[in-house]
Enzyme design. Sequence first.
Site, PDB file in Angstrom:
ATOM      1  N   ASP A 158      47.805  54.385  31.304  1.00 46.72           N
ATOM      2  CA  ASP A 158      47.413  54.287  29.763  1.00 46.72           C
ATOM      3  C   ASP A 158      48.649  54.389  28.917  1.00 46.72           C
ATOM      4  O   ASP A 158      48.813  53.628  28.084  1.00 46.72           O
ATOM      5  CB  ASP A 158      46.347  55.409  29.844  1.00 46.72           C
ATOM      6  N   VAL A 186      42.947  54.127  25.946  1.00 54.02           N
ATOM      7  CA  VAL A 186      43.070  52.705  26.246  1.00 54.02           C
ATOM      8  C   VAL A 186      42.001  52.576  27.524  1.00 54.02           C
ATOM      9  O   VAL A 186      41.145  51.565  27.616  1.00 54.02           O
ATOM     10  CB  VAL A 186      44.240  52.082  26.629  1.00 54.02           C
ATOM     11  N   ASP A 187      42.210  53.517  28.437  1.00 56.26           N
ATOM     12  CA  ASP A 187      41.374  53.674  29.771  1.00 56.26           C
ATOM     13  C   ASP A 187      39.881  54.085  29.325  1.00 56.26           C
ATOM     14  O   ASP A 187      38.987  53.157  29.824  1.00 56.26           O
ATOM     15  CB  ASP A 187      41.722  54.877  30.473  1.00 56.26           C
ATOM     16  N   VAL A 188      39.448  54.749  28.081  1.00 57.21           N
ATOM     17  CA  VAL A 188      38.311  55.024  27.852  1.00 57.21           C
ATOM     18  C   VAL A 188      37.718  53.745  27.214  1.00 57.21           C
ATOM     19  O   VAL A 188      36.437  53.115  27.596  1.00 57.21           O
ATOM     20  CB  VAL A 188      38.222  56.165  26.976  1.00 57.21           C
ATOM     21  N   GLY A 191      36.924  51.365  29.947  1.00 59.69           N
ATOM     22  CA  GLY A 191      35.518  51.721  30.647  1.00 59.69           C
ATOM     23  C   GLY A 191      34.325  51.291  29.787  1.00 59.69           C
ATOM     24  O   GLY A 191      33.527  50.843  30.525  1.00 59.69           O
TER      25      GLY A 191
END
Length: 413
Positions: A158, A186-188, A191
């Site tokens: 991230d 960014v990961d969230v 997802g």
Amino acid sequence: MGTQDNASDGWAGVLDGAGRGALDGLRIADFSRVLAGPYATMLLADLGADVVKVERPGIGDDTRAWHPPADHDGTSTYFLSINRNKRSVVLDLTTEDGLEQARALIAESDVLVENFRPGTMERLGLGHSELHSRHPGLIYCSISGFGSGAGAAIPGYDLLVQALGGLMSVTGDAAGEPVKAGVALVDVITGLHASLGILAALRHRDATGEGQRVEVNLLGSLLSAMVNQASAFAVAGVVPGRMGNAHPSIAPYETFPAADRPIAIAVGNDRQFAALAEAVGDPGLALDDRFRTNADRVAHRADLRDILAERLAAAGADHWSAVLLAAGVPAGPVNTLDEAFDFAHKLGLPGIVDIPAEPGGAGGRPSRQVASPIALSGTPAQYRLPPPRLGQHTAEILHRWSDHASAPKRAVT
């Protein structure tokens, strides 16, 4: 969203006793780890999907080791935050037995989620092309950092994506260093994109019976999530920079120092600005030629900020928050996280939920969890299972396969 027509049913009863959710009966083989993939599968699990989390022997998901902080038995709170409502099965994908077990799991699944480096699943014989020929109804979701082409070899962390994707260039004070967001945002976001893509693919399968591949990557998700800043470049060629907490197109829309702590004020139109001017005791501001319209206020942002900071210094953030909200001006103090949860509780919004240990105490443990933000009137989110111990359900799940002649018999522990 029905399940595939499978010859065997090793999943039957895996979630005996669970209430029905919007995605009840949906089966997900989750080969993902760290954040983007596990967050996507947890969202789907909260809504009723049956998720089996595939982990490496002895190690498991990387985030199991990401502590402190940890809970009472030493489990990483990072891991706990994104892995409820799942079963953990340990499979050694470096062995033929492990791959055979993985293939059996996939054969009974509606959805496969993976975020290995591009090419890894293909080398294992678990790539989309090979599996699609055997299971044409399978939804195969791949999550990567920078896509499966020229960026395939770049690690998808991230922080790296926030840097390479431009987010850090617009975050922080103008005179300071570029700053990352306080969470792996960014990961969230990725997802969320993955879960949306999966649901769209399932809807298509409902209509046609056809599965498909869903591909999302962190860089693409970030560029999409940059919305107005990205559009400013795409349409007008504007390369934005850091502005602290100010907004490039709206003013006043930032934090200001009150007598005790910062307060955020988000004025989105001229009516709200007139109300703000009245509330701080300077109604003439709304008639000042420098501040009559939003464009005027943006052009004279520095002058306006100095004037408002002087007025707001006369009282604390909680005082001004109450006064401004009563006047119809969006405003509030900059809360710490504990204050944020308390605020949600006062508003009657779900904040923290407690998930009890699994019935019978078969290795489970109670877990405090942040509530799902998705409220459905008929099929609300459910909190059936606390995050699993590594391999907690391996024997249970593989035992069910032992009733079928084609299923592997030997569990990995």
